[in-house]
Design an enzyme around this catalytic site. Structure first.
Site, PDB file in Angstrom:
ATOM      1  N   LYS A  93       0.831  -1.060  -0.206  1.00 15.56           N
ATOM      2  CA  LYS A  93       0.075  -0.076  -0.103  1.00 15.56           C
ATOM      3  C   LYS A  93       0.800   1.182  -0.005  1.00 15.56           C
ATOM      4  CE  LYS A  93      -2.606  -0.630   3.722  1.00 15.56           C
ATOM      5  NZ  LYS A  93      -1.928  -1.856   4.247  1.00 15.56           N
ATOM      6  N   ARG A 127      -9.467   1.393   8.935  1.00 14.33           N
ATOM      7  CA  ARG A 127      -9.044   0.121   9.106  1.00 14.33           C
ATOM      8  C   ARG A 127     -10.173  -0.739  10.004  1.00 14.33           C
ATOM      9  NH1 ARG A 127      -3.396   0.657   8.730  1.00 14.33           N
ATOM     10  NH2 ARG A 127      -2.169  -1.013   9.336  1.00 14.33           N
ATOM     11  N   ARG A 139      11.057  -7.796   4.913  1.00 14.97           N
ATOM     12  CA  ARG A 139      11.305  -6.166   4.730  1.00 14.97           C
ATOM     13  C   ARG A 139      11.885  -5.370   5.566  1.00 14.97           C
ATOM     14  NH1 ARG A 139       5.356  -3.041   4.841  1.00 14.97           N
ATOM     15  NH2 ARG A 139       5.313  -3.489   7.178  1.00 14.97           N
ATOM     16  N   ARG A 157      11.245  -3.139  10.935  1.00 22.35           N
ATOM     17  CA  ARG A 157      10.312  -2.339  11.919  1.00 22.35           C
ATOM     18  C   ARG A 157      10.004  -3.329  12.904  1.00 22.35           C
ATOM     19  NH1 ARG A 157       5.352  -0.443   8.127  1.00 22.35           N
ATOM     20  NH2 ARG A 157       4.069  -1.526   9.803  1.00 22.35           N
ATOM     21  N   ARG A 208      -0.622  -9.088  13.418  1.00 23.77           N
ATOM     22  CA  ARG A 208      -1.221  -8.177  12.528  1.00 23.77           C
ATOM     23  C   ARG A 208      -2.205  -8.686  11.225  1.00 23.77           C
ATOM     24  NH1 ARG A 208       3.810  -5.659  10.747  1.00 23.77           N
ATOM     25  NH2 ARG A 208       2.768  -4.396   9.023  1.00 23.77           N
TER      26      ARG A 208
HETATM   27  P1  ADP Z   1       0.798  -2.066   7.773  1.00 24.23           P
HETATM   28  O1  ADP Z   1      -0.123  -1.763   6.602  1.00 24.23           O
HETATM   29  O2  ADP Z   1       2.215  -2.654   7.075  1.00 24.23           O
HETATM   30  O3  ADP Z   1       0.169  -2.758   9.020  1.00 24.23           O
HETATM   31  P2  ADP Z   1       0.968   0.698   8.764  1.00 24.23           P
HETATM   32  O4  ADP Z   1       2.201   1.606   8.563  1.00 24.23           O
HETATM   33  O5  ADP Z   1      -0.217   0.919   7.833  1.00 24.23           O
HETATM   34  O6  ADP Z   1       1.445  -0.716   8.374  1.00 24.23           O
HETATM   35  O7  ADP Z   1       0.396   0.479  10.236  1.00 24.23           O
HETATM   36  C1  ADP Z   1       1.274   0.372  11.261  1.00 24.23           C
HETATM   37  C2  ADP Z   1       0.534   0.265  12.558  1.00 24.23           C
HETATM   38  O8  ADP Z   1       0.044   1.626  13.107  1.00 24.23           O
HETATM   39  C3  ADP Z   1      -0.623  -0.729  12.704  1.00 24.23           C
HETATM   40  O9  ADP Z   1      -0.350  -1.928  12.978  1.00 24.23           O
HETATM   41  C4  ADP Z   1      -1.576   0.086  13.941  1.00 24.23           C
HETATM   42  O10 ADP Z   1      -1.030  -0.314  15.179  1.00 24.23           O
HETATM   43  C5  ADP Z   1      -1.337   1.578  13.447  1.00 24.23           C
HETATM   44  N1  ADP Z   1      -2.272   2.174  12.775  1.00 24.23           N
HETATM   45  C6  ADP Z   1      -2.106   2.395  11.174  1.00 24.23           C
HETATM   46  N2  ADP Z   1      -3.267   2.965  10.933  1.00 24.23           N
HETATM   47  C7  ADP Z   1      -4.247   2.867  11.741  1.00 24.23           C
HETATM   48  C8  ADP Z   1      -5.449   3.145  11.873  1.00 24.23           C
HETATM   49  N3  ADP Z   1      -6.453   3.268  10.865  1.00 24.23           N
HETATM   50  N4  ADP Z   1      -6.411   2.593  12.954  1.00 24.23           N
HETATM   51  C9  ADP Z   1      -5.417   2.093  14.065  1.00 24.23           C
HETATM   52  N5  ADP Z   1      -4.187   1.798  14.215  1.00 24.23           N
HETATM   53  C10 ADP Z   1      -3.482   2.118  12.969  1.00 24.23           C
END
Ligand code: ADP
Length: 206
Positions: free
Chosen positions: A13, A88, A127, A138, A149
């Protein structure tokens, strides 16, 4: 154009968001990036979010929704945006629809990047990202957190696919192949000709 990019962790994404948003000339807004910047900057928001992020859990909706609302109110997001990592949860999606309706807007399209789970695990465990000149993993890409996750995605985020399908906003594309191939597929799904830099972006169902 107002677009949401949906897809599991590891679907690509973030990478696609940059290319697609560049082509649409709208800001790519990533909640994950905003949270990570706040964690690095040790802000109050960052301290709140870090506990959840490290565990691979979602940051609570009230924190996330308020943050996105503020970001969408900034001038560069007035004419359009591409959201990466938000919404999400169904509750976040409902609140997003409400905030946009208050501004007299709605979403034009929700683009879901589809990748099978085996491939996701493979991508995430390999990654690395560049931090202060070094390639590091990360914290939330450690194998046990990755599995969690993906579970959280399946339970809380995957239902958004049906939610947006029912309102006629969903387009799904296979996120397999080269980055350029996936970007071209994404742009076509958004009604934009990937070959023609002058085509103005229009909703795919227009
Ligand atoms: P990925 O898509 O690889 O899981 P992101 O960078 O989108 O990683 O998100 C990393 C973390 O940030 C998530 O696991 C969560 O803890 C938090 N996060 C990101 N976006 C949201 C959201 N919309 N609602 C709740 N937590 C979020």
């Amino acid at each position: 154009m107002r677009v949401v990019l949906l897809g599991p962790p590891g679907a690509g994404k973030g990478t696609q968001a940059q290319f697609i948003a560049g082509r649409l000339a709208v800001p790519a807004i990533s909640t994950g990036d905003i949270f990570r910047a706040n964690v690095s900057g040790q802000t109050e928001l960052g301290l709140k979010a870090k506990v959840f992020m490290d565990a691979g859990d979602l940051v609570p909706d009230e924190v996330t929704v308020a943050m996105v609302k503020d970001r969408l109110a900034e001038p560069d997001a007035k004419a359009g945006f591409l959201l990466d990592g938000f919404p999400r949860t169904i509750a976040q999606a409902e609140q997003l629809a409400e905030s946009l309706a208050d501004l007299g807007h709605g979403l034009d399209r929700v683009l879901e990047l589809v990748v099978e789970e085996e491939e996701l695990v493979r991508r995430l465990s390999g990654r690395r990202m560049l931090v202060d000149g070094q390639m590091v993993q990360r914290d939330d890409d450690k194998p046990e957190t990755v599995r969690h996750r993906l579970e959280v995605y399946r339970e809380q985020t995957a239902p958004l696919s049906g939610f947006y399908e029912r309102v006629g906003l969903l387009s799904q594309i296979e996120a397999i192949g080269s980055v350029e191939e996936v970007t071209a597929r994404a742009l076509r799904a958004l009604g934009v000709d990937p070959e023609d830099p002058d085509t103005s972006a229009a909703p795919a169902d227009a």
